[in-house]
Write a protein that holds these residues in place. Structure first.
Motif, PDB file in Angstrom:
ATOM      1  N   GLU A 104       6.217  -0.808   8.328  1.00 39.82           N
ATOM      2  CA  GLU A 104       5.711  -0.736   6.759  1.00 39.82           C
ATOM      3  C   GLU A 104       6.071   0.592   5.982  1.00 39.82           C
ATOM      4  OE1 GLU A 104       5.516  -2.628   4.386  1.00 39.82           O
ATOM      5  OE2 GLU A 104       5.116  -1.179   2.789  1.00 39.82           O
ATOM      6  N   LEU A 105       6.466   1.700   6.893  1.00 45.93           N
ATOM      7  CA  LEU A 105       6.747   2.584   6.182  1.00 45.93           C
ATOM      8  C   LEU A 105       8.436   2.569   6.484  1.00 45.93           C
ATOM      9  CD1 LEU A 105       4.469   5.840   7.878  1.00 45.93           C
ATOM     10  CD2 LEU A 105       5.640   4.933   5.754  1.00 45.93           C
ATOM     11  N   ASP A 106       8.721   2.091   7.541  1.00 43.01           N
ATOM     12  CA  ASP A 106      10.855   2.015   7.240  1.00 43.01           C
ATOM     13  C   ASP A 106      11.059   1.125   6.353  1.00 43.01           C
ATOM     14  OD1 ASP A 106      12.658   2.862   9.812  1.00 43.01           O
ATOM     15  OD2 ASP A 106      13.005   0.855  10.279  1.00 43.01           O
ATOM     16  N   ARG A 107      10.712  -0.006   5.882  1.00 43.46           N
ATOM     17  CA  ARG A 107      10.814  -1.376   4.939  1.00 43.46           C
ATOM     18  C   ARG A 107      11.115   0.191   3.636  1.00 43.46           C
ATOM     19  NH1 ARG A 107       9.378  -3.562   0.912  1.00 43.46           N
ATOM     20  NH2 ARG A 107       6.974  -2.795   1.071  1.00 43.46           N
ATOM     21  N   VAL A 108       9.287   0.892   3.240  1.00 46.05           N
ATOM     22  CA  VAL A 108       9.703   1.697   2.444  1.00 46.05           C
ATOM     23  C   VAL A 108      11.135   2.942   2.496  1.00 46.05           C
ATOM     24  CG1 VAL A 108       8.626   3.506   1.358  1.00 46.05           C
ATOM     25  CG2 VAL A 108       7.208   1.821   2.183  1.00 46.05           C
ATOM     26  N   LEU A 109      11.357   3.025   3.576  1.00 52.07           N
ATOM     27  CA  LEU A 109      12.712   4.347   3.757  1.00 52.07           C
ATOM     28  C   LEU A 109      13.859   3.517   3.171  1.00 52.07           C
ATOM     29  CD1 LEU A 109      12.049   6.214   6.856  1.00 52.07           C
ATOM     30  CD2 LEU A 109      12.691   7.107   4.510  1.00 52.07           C
ATOM     31  N   GLY A 115      18.220   2.754  -3.160  1.00 54.59           N
ATOM     32  CA  GLY A 115      17.956   3.702  -5.131  1.00 54.59           C
ATOM     33  C   GLY A 115      16.902   3.195  -6.024  1.00 54.59           C
ATOM     34  N   THR A 116      15.978   2.084  -5.125  1.00 57.08           N
ATOM     35  CA  THR A 116      15.129   1.935  -5.866  1.00 57.08           C
ATOM     36  C   THR A 116      13.640   2.259  -5.259  1.00 57.08           C
ATOM     37  OG1 THR A 116      14.711  -0.368  -4.587  1.00 57.08           O
ATOM     38  CG2 THR A 116      16.777  -0.568  -6.717  1.00 57.08           C
ATOM     39  N   ILE A 117      12.885   1.970  -6.209  1.00 59.45           N
ATOM     40  CA  ILE A 117      10.952   2.050  -5.712  1.00 59.45           C
ATOM     41  C   ILE A 117      10.580   1.116  -5.325  1.00 59.45           C
ATOM     42  CG2 ILE A 117       9.672   4.240  -6.110  1.00 59.45           C
ATOM     43  CD1 ILE A 117      10.883   6.237  -7.184  1.00 59.45           C
ATOM     44  N   ALA A 118      10.996   1.041  -3.742  1.00 60.78           N
ATOM     45  CA  ALA A 118       9.488  -0.483  -3.815  1.00 60.78           C
ATOM     46  C   ALA A 118       8.489  -0.238  -4.083  1.00 60.78           C
ATOM     47  CB  ALA A 118       9.988  -0.799  -3.068  1.00 60.78           C
ATOM     48  N   SER A 119       7.544  -1.329  -4.291  1.00 64.47           N
ATOM     49  CA  SER A 119       6.268  -1.084  -4.416  1.00 64.47           C
ATOM     50  C   SER A 119       5.814  -0.607  -2.769  1.00 64.47           C
ATOM     51  CB  SER A 119       5.223  -2.279  -5.207  1.00 64.47           C
ATOM     52  OG  SER A 119       6.159  -3.356  -4.563  1.00 64.47           O
ATOM     53  N   CYS A 120       5.081   0.333  -2.569  1.00 59.12           N
ATOM     54  CA  CYS A 120       4.792   0.387  -1.350  1.00 59.12           C
ATOM     55  C   CYS A 120       3.308  -0.365  -1.678  1.00 59.12           C
ATOM     56  CB  CYS A 120       4.542   1.986  -1.390  1.00 59.12           C
ATOM     57  SG  CYS A 120       4.127   1.853   0.298  1.00 59.12           S
ATOM     58  N   LYS A 121       3.831  -1.025  -0.122  1.00 59.95           N
ATOM     59  CA  LYS A 121       2.653  -1.955   0.412  1.00 59.95           C
ATOM     60  C   LYS A 121       2.277  -1.573   1.994  1.00 59.95           C
ATOM     61  CE  LYS A 121       3.023  -5.526  -1.993  1.00 59.95           C
ATOM     62  NZ  LYS A 121       4.599  -5.401  -2.269  1.00 59.95           N
ATOM     63  N   ILE A 122       2.129  -0.364   1.322  1.00 60.33           N
ATOM     64  CA  ILE A 122       1.258   0.465   2.927  1.00 60.33           C
ATOM     65  C   ILE A 122      -0.301  -0.089   2.476  1.00 60.33           C
ATOM     66  CG2 ILE A 122       0.173   3.212   3.319  1.00 60.33           C
ATOM     67  CD1 ILE A 122       3.218   3.810   2.975  1.00 60.33           C
ATOM     68  N   ILE A 123      -0.792   0.233   1.936  1.00 68.15           N
ATOM     69  CA  ILE A 123      -1.986  -0.529   1.498  1.00 68.15           C
ATOM     70  C   ILE A 123      -2.296  -1.869   2.039  1.00 68.15           C
ATOM     71  CG2 ILE A 123      -4.320  -0.747   0.234  1.00 68.15           C
ATOM     72  CD1 ILE A 123      -4.318   1.658  -0.974  1.00 68.15           C
TER      73      ILE A 123
ATOM     74  N   LEU B  66       0.023   9.709   2.851  1.00 68.63           N
ATOM     75  CA  LEU B  66       0.153   8.352   3.270  1.00 68.63           C
ATOM     76  C   LEU B  66      -0.188   7.855   1.746  1.00 68.63           C
ATOM     77  CD1 LEU B  66      -0.075   7.078   6.365  1.00 68.63           C
ATOM     78  CD2 LEU B  66       1.384   7.339   5.686  1.00 68.63           C
ATOM     79  N   LEU B  67      -1.453   7.703   1.486  1.00 61.35           N
ATOM     80  CA  LEU B  67      -2.328   7.439   0.123  1.00 61.35           C
ATOM     81  C   LEU B  67      -1.362   8.092  -0.908  1.00 61.35           C
ATOM     82  CD1 LEU B  67      -6.117   7.743   0.437  1.00 61.35           C
ATOM     83  CD2 LEU B  67      -4.179   5.503   0.301  1.00 61.35           C
ATOM     84  N   THR B  68      -0.439   9.175  -1.181  1.00 67.52           N
ATOM     85  CA  THR B  68       0.178   9.299  -2.722  1.00 67.52           C
ATOM     86  C   THR B  68       1.404   8.375  -2.666  1.00 67.52           C
ATOM     87  OG1 THR B  68       0.994  11.516  -1.510  1.00 67.52           O
ATOM     88  CG2 THR B  68      -0.408  11.806  -2.697  1.00 67.52           C
ATOM     89  N   LEU B  69       1.826   7.742  -1.809  1.00 67.03           N
ATOM     90  CA  LEU B  69       2.729   7.162  -1.007  1.00 67.03           C
ATOM     91  C   LEU B  69       2.576   6.097  -2.004  1.00 67.03           C
ATOM     92  CD1 LEU B  69       4.341   6.924   1.885  1.00 67.03           C
ATOM     93  CD2 LEU B  69       5.231   8.087   0.202  1.00 67.03           C
ATOM     94  N   SER B  70       1.599   4.995  -1.763  1.00 68.79           N
ATOM     95  CA  SER B  70       1.487   3.762  -2.428  1.00 68.79           C
ATOM     96  C   SER B  70       0.572   4.699  -3.238  1.00 68.79           C
ATOM     97  CB  SER B  70       0.248   3.204  -1.512  1.00 68.79           C
ATOM     98  OG  SER B  70      -0.510   3.602  -1.602  1.00 68.79           O
ATOM     99  N   ASP B  71       0.124   5.141  -3.511  1.00 67.60           N
ATOM    100  CA  ASP B  71      -0.341   5.584  -5.529  1.00 67.60           C
ATOM    101  C   ASP B  71       0.688   6.421  -6.800  1.00 67.60           C
ATOM    102  OD1 ASP B  71      -3.219   5.270  -4.802  1.00 67.60           O
ATOM    103  OD2 ASP B  71      -3.113   6.861  -4.666  1.00 67.60           O
ATOM    104  N   ASP B  72       1.635   7.205  -6.611  1.00 62.86           N
ATOM    105  CA  ASP B  72       2.403   7.625  -7.159  1.00 62.86           C
ATOM    106  C   ASP B  72       3.692   7.290  -7.171  1.00 62.86           C
ATOM    107  OD1 ASP B  72       3.603   8.787  -9.153  1.00 62.86           O
ATOM    108  OD2 ASP B  72       2.917  10.620  -7.958  1.00 62.86           O
ATOM    109  N   GLU B  78      13.194  10.881  -2.958  1.00 64.43           N
ATOM    110  CA  GLU B  78      13.375  11.593  -2.215  1.00 64.43           C
ATOM    111  C   GLU B  78      11.679  12.023  -1.256  1.00 64.43           C
ATOM    112  OE1 GLU B  78      16.464  14.898  -3.937  1.00 64.43           O
ATOM    113  OE2 GLU B  78      16.813  12.696  -4.398  1.00 64.43           O
ATOM    114  N   ALA B  79      10.632  12.341  -1.958  1.00 66.34           N
ATOM    115  CA  ALA B  79      10.044  12.296  -1.866  1.00 66.34           C
ATOM    116  C   ALA B  79       8.947  11.694  -1.178  1.00 66.34           C
ATOM    117  CB  ALA B  79       8.800  13.080  -2.841  1.00 66.34           C
ATOM    118  N   VAL B  80       9.036  10.790  -1.597  1.00 63.17           N
ATOM    119  CA  VAL B  80       9.077   9.285  -0.396  1.00 63.17           C
ATOM    120  C   VAL B  80       9.429   9.486   0.982  1.00 63.17           C
ATOM    121  CG1 VAL B  80       8.944   6.879  -0.379  1.00 63.17           C
ATOM    122  CG2 VAL B  80       8.229   7.589  -2.555  1.00 63.17           C
ATOM    123  N   ASP B  81      10.614   9.873   0.596  1.00 62.14           N
ATOM    124  CA  ASP B  81      11.856   9.177   2.136  1.00 62.14           C
ATOM    125  C   ASP B  81      10.979  10.800   2.466  1.00 62.14           C
ATOM    126  OD1 ASP B  81      14.273   8.756   2.920  1.00 62.14           O
ATOM    127  OD2 ASP B  81      14.134  10.297   3.122  1.00 62.14           O
TER     128      ASP B  81
END
Lengths: 132, 132
Positions: A104-109, A115-123, B66-72, B78-81
DNA sequence: GCTTGACCCTGTAGTTGCTACAGGGTGTAG
DNA sequence: CTACACCCTGTAGCAACTACAGGGTCAAGC
């Protein structure tokens, strides 16, 4: 051997050795005339065992159990096997979870690079599963 | 849902849930007229995540990140990265450590002949070795 | 309608597995 | 003979809970 030498030989902190003695994992050694702890090879062996088991992730309570078991030479090996086996199962579960989180972290990266901030599915990645 | 139900659903102690609220990991939920905490599904998902992540050996501080990643959602790429990258490295290290540990434990277990302690290979393996 | 028991509240103190002082004594090298 | 590394005991701190103590709430049963 003095406490510092014992500690160095087992890559342990001096305070930790005294701590193990306090909680009864290590028997109180003889003392020199100046009240210094004087350890022998049996202490060295026992402390090495403790450190190695701790390194393998066993709790102090598990280590205590393993030590008790190993003191009783006539006992069967099964209890020892059981303790280790439970520990192994736990490790397997953790590796699986970590691998999922990694994906999942890899996908976010990856989305970040595009250039897009995908909705993070970490939770959701570590969300409760039925099988648990 | 009340705190007890939330706790049960995530195999967490009630006190731990309150503790997470106190340190700001879990947002304070609405209260009933009798001052009981009233949780929703978002709290459930978040707490599940926290528990799993903790189980995987992340510190509460790492979980917080990790939670701020999915929250914000508005966060810069860059911050996410940055945050993701740091944790990715950490995860890889953990997986490597656990895998090594697993291999070793597996080897130890494989050598168990179910005899007596005197010949127990598990105990022998944990005992001090010359090369150490 | 009143008690019993399971739940909830706040707040503080204890646990695990160390680690880090503080305040002192010991031993040896220069 | 004094500097310095080492030893001693004891206590306090750390993370991340966990367990009371002392009290309030609420649904069920008599």
């Amino acid at each position: 051997m003095k406490i510092g030498e014992l500690a160095a030989a087992t890559t342990t902190k001096v305070e930790t050795v005294r701590y193990y003695e306090k909680i009864g994992l290590l028997s109180p050694p003889a003392r020199t005339s100046s009240n210094y702890r004087a350890y022998g090879n049996d202490h060295l062996a026992r402390l090495s065992f403790i450190r190695r088991a701790r390194d393998l992730g066993f709790t102090l309570e598990a280590v205590r159990e393993l030590l008790t078991l190993s003191d009783d030479k006539a006992q069967s090996c099964e209890a020892v096997d059981g303790i280790a086996r439970v520990h192994l199962t736990e490790i397997d579960r953790k590796v699986a979870d970590l691998t999922a989180l990694r994906t999942e972290l890899d996908r976010v990266l990856g989305s970040c690079r595009h250039g897009t901030i995908a909705s993070c599915k970490i939770i959701e990645t570590l969300a409760p599963r039925k099988g648990l």
